[in-house]
Design a protein around this motif. Sequence first.
Motif, PDB file in Angstrom:
ATOM      1  N   ARG A 192       0.843  -1.199   0.000  1.00 25.39           N
ATOM      2  CA  ARG A 192       0.000   0.000   0.000  1.00 25.39           C
ATOM      3  C   ARG A 192       0.877   1.246   0.000  1.00 25.39           C
ATOM      4  O   ARG A 192       1.910   1.297   0.677  1.00 25.39           O
ATOM      5  CB  ARG A 192      -0.921   0.014   1.221  1.00 25.39           C
ATOM      6  N   THR A 193       0.472   2.233  -0.771  1.00 24.82           N
ATOM      7  CA  THR A 193       1.183   3.505  -0.827  1.00 24.82           C
ATOM      8  C   THR A 193       0.279   4.614  -0.306  1.00 24.82           C
ATOM      9  O   THR A 193      -0.934   4.440  -0.189  1.00 24.82           O
ATOM     10  CB  THR A 193       1.626   3.832  -2.258  1.00 24.82           C
ATOM     11  N   SER A 194       0.863   5.766  -0.005  1.00 27.19           N
ATOM     12  CA  SER A 194       0.093   6.873   0.546  1.00 27.19           C
ATOM     13  C   SER A 194      -0.771   7.558  -0.498  1.00 27.19           C
ATOM     14  O   SER A 194      -1.708   8.268  -0.165  1.00 27.19           O
ATOM     15  CB  SER A 194       1.036   7.898   1.188  1.00 27.19           C
ATOM     16  N   ALA A 210      -2.127 -10.202  -5.424  1.00 27.99           N
ATOM     17  CA  ALA A 210      -1.367  -8.984  -5.708  1.00 27.99           C
ATOM     18  C   ALA A 210      -1.453  -8.631  -7.186  1.00 27.99           C
ATOM     19  O   ALA A 210      -1.532  -7.446  -7.553  1.00 27.99           O
ATOM     20  CB  ALA A 210       0.089  -9.158  -5.291  1.00 27.99           C
ATOM     21  N   LEU A 211      -1.450  -9.634  -8.055  1.00 25.20           N
ATOM     22  CA  LEU A 211      -1.539  -9.384  -9.493  1.00 25.20           C
ATOM     23  C   LEU A 211      -2.928  -8.911  -9.906  1.00 25.20           C
ATOM     24  O   LEU A 211      -3.084  -8.308 -10.967  1.00 25.20           O
ATOM     25  CB  LEU A 211      -1.177 -10.656 -10.264  1.00 25.20           C
ATOM     26  N   ARG A 212      -3.922  -9.183  -9.075  1.00 22.13           N
ATOM     27  CA  ARG A 212      -5.299  -8.821  -9.411  1.00 22.13           C
ATOM     28  C   ARG A 212      -5.769  -7.544  -8.720  1.00 22.13           C
ATOM     29  O   ARG A 212      -6.960  -7.263  -8.676  1.00 22.13           O
ATOM     30  CB  ARG A 212      -6.244  -9.987  -9.075  1.00 22.13           C
ATOM     31  N   VAL A 213      -4.819  -6.769  -8.181  1.00 22.19           N
ATOM     32  CA  VAL A 213      -5.173  -5.484  -7.581  1.00 22.19           C
ATOM     33  C   VAL A 213      -5.432  -4.474  -8.695  1.00 22.19           C
ATOM     34  O   VAL A 213      -4.642  -4.342  -9.635  1.00 22.19           O
ATOM     35  CB  VAL A 213      -4.045  -4.983  -6.656  1.00 22.19           C
ATOM     36  N   TYR A 270      -1.784   0.935  -4.480  1.00 20.34           N
ATOM     37  CA  TYR A 270      -0.821  -0.152  -4.275  1.00 20.34           C
ATOM     38  C   TYR A 270       0.226  -0.139  -5.384  1.00 20.34           C
ATOM     39  O   TYR A 270      -0.061   0.265  -6.520  1.00 20.34           O
ATOM     40  CB  TYR A 270      -1.525  -1.515  -4.270  1.00 20.34           C
ATOM     41  N   CYS A 271       1.415  -0.597  -5.039  1.00 20.00           N
ATOM     42  CA  CYS A 271       2.480  -0.813  -6.009  1.00 20.00           C
ATOM     43  C   CYS A 271       2.886  -2.285  -5.964  1.00 20.00           C
ATOM     44  O   CYS A 271       3.115  -2.837  -4.882  1.00 20.00           O
ATOM     45  CB  CYS A 271       3.702   0.052  -5.702  1.00 20.00           C
ATOM     46  N   ILE A 272       2.955  -2.911  -7.127  1.00 17.32           N
ATOM     47  CA  ILE A 272       3.350  -4.316  -7.205  1.00 17.32           C
ATOM     48  C   ILE A 272       4.869  -4.396  -7.329  1.00 17.32           C
ATOM     49  O   ILE A 272       5.466  -3.766  -8.192  1.00 17.32           O
ATOM     50  CB  ILE A 272       2.670  -5.015  -8.397  1.00 17.32           C
ATOM     51  N   HIS A 273       5.487  -5.187  -6.468  1.00 15.94           N
ATOM     52  CA  HIS A 273       6.931  -5.397  -6.480  1.00 15.94           C
ATOM     53  C   HIS A 273       7.225  -6.851  -6.841  1.00 15.94           C
ATOM     54  O   HIS A 273       6.591  -7.763  -6.299  1.00 15.94           O
ATOM     55  CB  HIS A 273       7.544  -5.108  -5.106  1.00 15.94           C
TER      56      HIS A 273
END
Length: 594
Positions: free
Chosen positions: A50-52, A180-183, A189-192
């Motif tokens: 999660r990001t701000s 995570a891939l289905r966000v 969100y950022c996928i890493h």
Amino acid sequence: MDYLKTVVPSQLIAERGSNLVVINPGSANIRIGLAQHDTPLNIPHCIARRTSQVPKRNVVDQMLNSQVTTSQHVERERAYDVIASLMKIPFLDEEVANNSFPRKMGRVDAFNQQNSRKDVAFSWTNVYEKEPMPSTALESSSSMNHGIIKESVGQHGNTDIKELNSSERKFREFICGEEALRVSPTEPYCIHRPIRRGHLNISQHYPMQQVLEDLYAIWDWILTEKLHIPRSERNLYSAILVLPESFDNREIKEMLSIVLRDLRFASAVVHQEGLAAVFGNGLSTACVVNMGAQVTSVICVEDGVALPNTEKTLPFGGEDISRCLLWTQRHHQTWPQIRTDILTKAMDLLMLNRIKESYSEIKEGEIDAVAVVHSYEDGMPPGSHKTRLIALNVPPMGLFYPKLLVPDVYPPPPRSWFNDYEDMLEDTWHTDFPRRSDISDNFYPGINVGLPMWESYPVLTTKPKKEEKIGLAEAVTSSILSTGRIDLQRKLFCSIQLIGGVALTGGLIPAVEERVLHAIPSNEAIDMVEVLQSRTNPTYVSWKGGAVLGILDFGRDAWIHREDWIRNGIHIGSGRKYKDSYFLQAQAMCYINS
């Protein structure tokens, strides 16, 4: 030892595999599970944090070069036409009506076994934490006047309810695996992806510390949520790391630190992926071709020992075939007019991988299929588009003609990152060990496992390891011929083992046999090539082999204990020094030769 001669293998696996966790990490997926299980969990190796604020791109693949240059585009079209000639299908820009080839029409969907699942759309991930409604709220809501509730809903719909729920609910701090891939890209969100193209995905935008924290978070989540092994009980378990040959010295050390220091396993051992694959299929000598999602590697194994100078690493895999499938359909204008972008929408990559697995195969003639393609627009329900896909036998042929695939360019870590001045090697591969045949023969009768002379194989120390810019057939041929012995070469050419998810591609085995045979120079006295059928799912062979090696390793002389690793790391004379990835087979074979 009498017990070992009479014990049933399944009993031994049940007894010794209950506290062994086998971890086989890859660029796109991680295979993990208890050694006593038949198959591991196969989970996408990624995390969404999660990001701000909502990011411009929710997929973090740092400085990814996705632009195809003019020369690459010309080379790709030329490679397509070469493949079209072999497959007896029209050239790239040739109309079907003007094609002079005798054509065979094949309907892949007519006999495909995955019809039941291939047309189902993926759903967006719920990014909110699960919070059960308090009982007091339930009681108060049930006591309200039903007429008032109906009137309120009729006037305002569900808007107020949704706004109330979204304001009260909390975002999940991180999401792992396929979820995570289905966000949705609209969510904050950022996928890493901590591993890319067989290496830690380190760059100036994705620092090493963040990569290692992401690896720990993913592995810890799997152990806790999927395998139900809490941190408080992990001191009762040992870990077996089955690592690809592409990893370098320092990368493997960092993973050992995660397993022992952070995840708190009692002890750990490292095995080479190619070597583990041989044991997973009950072989002793083979040329192992590991075709993963982003990297393809080749290495030869003789009598249970990997030969370091035969290693080849190719920078392409199953995901590149999926991208090529999209390019092919767009060029032929068979792809729906939708925004499919696998770089910014991970959901599109999931869809393309499924279409590739369901329909692509290597077979002469025109291969087409009627498929349902889904469009995933930001935050919207998926749309369905029925279309006829053509030239489905072209993308997998990119394994032999890699210019068709045009892999994305990922910047490598700075070379200074690979500098490692610690003494990492131990001369275990020069040591004579007595044979422990009663253990190995009980599992795989007739296998003659020995330790060949290491002096004839040069030590390779260049880092980072070089990637070959050749096709699969040339890589296999070069790897086997580098052994330098005609008797071993003939044996290896008839003992090729295909592993990894791409190995499930229909028609791949005869294609490999034919292409490798043609790639052998005419002056070599070799006239036969054979690919061995896998005894188990090729995707899990290396994981299974790691489980077998861990269960049979009774002496555990090469295992590293948590206290030793934290207190001393690796030092001369420790007796448990970590081996460089070129010589991991020395660890793997200690039990069978001691």
